[in-house]
Design an enzyme around this catalytic site. Structure first.
Site, PDB file in Angstrom:
ATOM      1  CD  GLU A 204      -3.129  -1.200   2.011  1.00 19.30           C
ATOM      2  OE1 GLU A 204      -3.199  -0.371   2.925  1.00 19.30           O
ATOM      3  OE2 GLU A 204      -4.039  -2.036   1.776  1.00 19.30           O
ATOM      4  CD  GLU A 327      -3.369  -6.205   2.840  1.00 21.59           C
ATOM      5  OE1 GLU A 327      -4.291  -5.552   3.385  1.00 21.59           O
ATOM      6  OE2 GLU A 327      -2.168  -5.927   2.949  1.00 21.59           O
TER       7      GLU A 327
HETATM    8  O1  AHR Z   1      -5.090  -6.223   6.805  1.00 25.40           O
HETATM    9  C1  AHR Z   1      -4.990  -5.098   7.623  1.00 25.40           C
HETATM   10  C2  AHR Z   1      -4.349  -3.917   6.916  1.00 25.40           C
HETATM   11  O2  AHR Z   1      -5.148  -3.526   5.848  1.00 25.40           O
HETATM   12  C3  AHR Z   1      -3.011  -4.162   6.273  1.00 25.40           C
HETATM   13  O3  AHR Z   1      -1.957  -4.048   7.162  1.00 25.40           O
HETATM   14  C4  AHR Z   1      -2.950  -3.087   5.241  1.00 25.40           C
HETATM   15  O4  AHR Z   1      -2.155  -3.450   4.142  1.00 25.40           O
HETATM   16  C5  AHR Z   1      -4.397  -2.861   4.872  1.00 25.40           C
HETATM   17  O5  AHR Z   1      -4.732  -1.522   4.866  1.00 25.40           O
END
Ligand code: AHR
Length: 521
Positions: A204, A327
């Site tokens: 991110e 994710e």
């Molecule tokens: O999964 C939790 C958080 O969500 C992670 O650390 C981040 O990459 C995302 O914003």
């Protein structure tokens, strides 16, 4: 009439009388329309040093009374083997861009304690001296690799781009991949090489990973991946992709990369789109309307894939870069965690199971585009497969979806058309199919969103016929979930199917996820 409507209408016209009790749905599997091989890696997982994921979830320590393999919770490993868990991404997440991998190597008793990236969150701030707050570095690279090896999976490491240099990143690759005895780092490692192929270059990077603009990140990505020595392992770099529908991030990165040189596309193995569908209502307490609303938001993943893919194609005509959606999941409000340090810990319900099925089906339907995906996160966190605290552990309904869907791994995804009215904002019936040449097997999975009514489904095979079929289903009310007291409340059971060559009929219970396996004639 578009193709989807046409096939549904034709299928509907050909089908015989329907069950009088259940509403009607149709599914057509077009066996000759192949999409691409379903990489097992799309069933991957994400593990971050966050709340109770590592400490309490995976790592219990060698001296623990909880059954463990070199400090790793044994029950977790056993269950992960059962679902053929293919991949684990580690150590973050936002944590990755604060992590110095050198803190987690060498003798465990000499490792430093550091403030965890998440220590400032209101939940952890209240805690005293807890590993979720002050990272003890007991679980470092060797421990993670042991976990991966025990589970029979592959490692995917996320490098710290915000806080470390390319040289230090190269040091981690050296530590993991150099032949034993060849470099100083390999001697510190003290084991055969880990042969790590997959490396995330930051996380991110538009946010917690450095607040970069896409063109700035593109420069950093090039620096980190330039002449990185793999020690004989072909390194596959995953670039930090967009958040949800941020098309400017995708455009900005690829524009800048290709402007420098189109050949640089070869450096990007995966484009890490992140998408959390959020929440509607609470994790366990929500209305039927909120149930449909969240499923509708989860289904947005398909359009996100299409939109970003179209932009990637403007710069990468041959589409050599695929998605690594590392994710994804439903991120609910706090309130259902089983321990005070389980930051973002949430109970998974049947609604979450449908989201898992819906999302995996989307990945399968886009097997030509999605090469890897990791559900966030494995245990005690967002959309988890497990909840574990001290000596207790349970499998959430999500776990069972990964179990039902594992037979898709390595199959050839074939086109499917599902037809049923919408349930509120959610697709009532959706799914995916894969053909397995080795044993001429067809796997069909589907989700049924309706909270109250069953659905009679007529499934037609176009281009083949089945000799035999068997099915399993996971069903319950949307809020149903497992607890430490009732860990088996939600679990799959056999589902009856009736077969007539190229036609199958079965009844999906309300709020259910099913897997049907057929041997083709
Ligand atoms: O999964 C939790 C958080 O969500 C992670 O650390 C981040 O990459 C995302 O914003």
């Amino acid at each position: 009439m578009n193709r989807r409507t046409f096939v549904s209408a034709t299928a509907a016209a050909l089908l015989g009388p329907r069950s009088s009790r259940a509403a009607e749905g149709s599914a057509t599997v077009l066996l000759r329309e192949q999409i691409g091989t379903i990489s097992p890696l799309v069933h991957g997982h994400f593990v971050e040093h966050l709340g109770g994921v590592v400490y309490d979830g995976i790592w219990v320590g060698e001296k623990s009374k909880i059954p463990n393999i070199a400090g790793i919770r044994k029950a977790l490993v056993d269950d992960l083997k059962r679902i053929h868990a293919p991949l684990f991404r580690w150590p973050g997440g936002c944590f990755a861009d604060s992590y110095d991998w050198r803190d987690g190597v060498g003798p465990r008793e000499k490792r430093p304690k550091r403030l965890n990236f998440w220590a400032g969150s209101p939940m952890l701030r209240k805690l005293e001296n807890h590993p979720a707050k002050y990272e003890p570095n007991e679980f470092g690279t060797n421990e993670f690799m042991r976990f991966v090896q025990e589970a029979g999976a592959k490692p995917y490491l996320a490098a710290n781009l915000r806080g470390m240099t390319a040289r230090e990143f190269n040091g981690w690759v050296d530590y993991c991949n150099a032949p034993l005895g060849s470099t100083t780092w390999s001697e510190v490692r003290g084991t055969p090489p880990f042969q790590v192929e997959f490396w995330g270059i930051g996380n991110e990077s538009w946010g917690c990973g450095g607040d970069f603009r896409p063109e700035e990140y593109s420069v950093e990505f090039r620096r980190f991946t330039s002449w990185a020595p793999g020690f004989g392992v072909p390194l596959k770099f995953i670039a930090a992709g967009p958040s949800g529908g941020d098309l400017d991030w995708t455009r900005g990165f690829f524009e800048s990369l290709v402007r420098k040189s189109p050949g640089l596309l070869r450096r990007v193995w995966g484009w890490a789109l992140h998408y959390y569908c959020g929440t509607a209502g609470g994790p366990v307490e929500f209305t039927t309307e909120e149930h449909y609303e969240l499923l509708g938001r989860a289904a947005r993943m398909e359009q996100l894939i299409r939109d970003h893919w179209a932009i990637m194609g403007e710069y990468d005509r041959g589409h050599r870069v695929k998605f690594a959606i590392d994710e994804w999941g439903a991120w609910h409000k706090a309130g259902s965690e089983v321990a005070p340090h389980h930051l973002f810990g949430q109970i998974g319900t049947m609604r979450d199971a449908i989201i898992a099925g819906l999302t995996l089906d989307i990945f399968h339907r886009h097997a030509d585009k999605v090469a890897m995906a990791c559900v966030a996160q494995l245990v005690n966190c967002i959309h988890s497969l497990f909840i574990a605290h001290e000596d207790r552990m349970l499998r959430t309904p999500n776990y069972h979806v990964f179990d039902l869907y594992r037979s898709h791994q390595d199959g050839m995804a074939v086109r499917t058309v599902f037809g049923a009215p919408m349930s509120g904002k959610a697709p009532r019936l959706d799914g995916s199919a894969s053909w397995h040449q080795k044993d001429n097997r067809l796997v069909v999975t589907c989700t049924h969103a309706d909270a109250a009514e069953p659905l009679a489904v007529d499934l037609r095979l176009e281009g083949g016929a089945a000799k035999e079929a068997r099915a399993r289903v996971l069903a319950g009310a949307p809020r149903d979930h497992n607890t430490f007291e009732q860990p088996e409340r939600v679990k799959p059971r056999e589902m009856a199917v009736s077969l007539r060559q190229d036609r199958l009929s079965f009844e999906m219970p309300p709020c259910s996820v099913a897997a049907i396996e057929m041997t083709l004639g």
